[in-house]
Scaffold this motif. Sequence first.
Motif: not given
Length: 310
Positions: A185-187, A195-196, A201-206, A282-286
């Motif tokens: 997951y971290y890769e 992680w933000p 939170h999103a994963f906990s609400h799955l 993790d690549d927001q600008e692009y």
Amino acid sequence: MAESKEKMILIETPIGKFNVWTKRIGSNPQIKLLLLHGGPGATHELFECFESFLSDEGIEFYYYDQLGSFFSDAPSDTSLWTIERFVDEVEQVRKGLELNKDNFYLLGHSWGGILALEYAFSYQSNLKGLIISNMMSSASDYVKYAENVLAKGLDPAVLKAIKDLEANNDYQNPKYMELLMPNFYYEHVCRLQPWPEIINHAFSHLNNDIYTLMQGPSEFGLSGLLKEWDRKDDLPKIQVPTLMIGATFGTMDPEHMQWMATQVKQGSVLICPKGSHCSMWDDQEYYFAGLIKFIKNVNNNEKCDSPVSV
């Protein structure tokens, strides 16, 4: 701060009526972008970074929790969790939000990419533009990439431990996710460290019931009801301008994402060089430079480059 408005939309299903949650951010009669989250059974939360980039560009967009997810109703009848029923739901949401072929852009991420493609196969006459974010067009090709490329990048001892747990159907063993989180997951899901908080939170609400039924127990391959899904041969049917977004380090083969762009009639591709599955983080600008350029080009009836120049 961009104007926003929440709206519950009443949808009809084979077993009754339910409410699904949406939230509009911004206001632009020419550009209305509906976001389809992943999972299945995940939430809109992974898209919350979109506000930081799209609002200033005047792009109106909509968060939306699919039936069974987070702010929407969550019936337990498993007969609801089919591609066909979800496609019908998206069409009802489109009507409820009054989106049309002159302004309606659809972005699907991960499972949302499957849903967006399937929606386009049935309803592309309603679309102005389509964006597939980090989802291949074949479940079997996705599984092959996970096994032949991603798995081989793992430490052999870690991979053996993961495979042993899977062989014993021991997915609830805490060690399973303890192995997958740092090594996979971290890769390949999100490379930011830490992680933000919104991703946690999103994963906990799955909704794990929907996720496990359709996807399988984890992001490491695919083994649920979607495992036979394959639309590679149907891609030429997509006529509307379409952007395929992939990432160098993601769970989806970037070469497959590039190939998909060549198969649709008006395809463009954007491969995020630093990104993973959640390249909007993790690549927001692009990611956002390419997404915004694509939407504006389509809105201005200009030809889209492929790959999109950022």
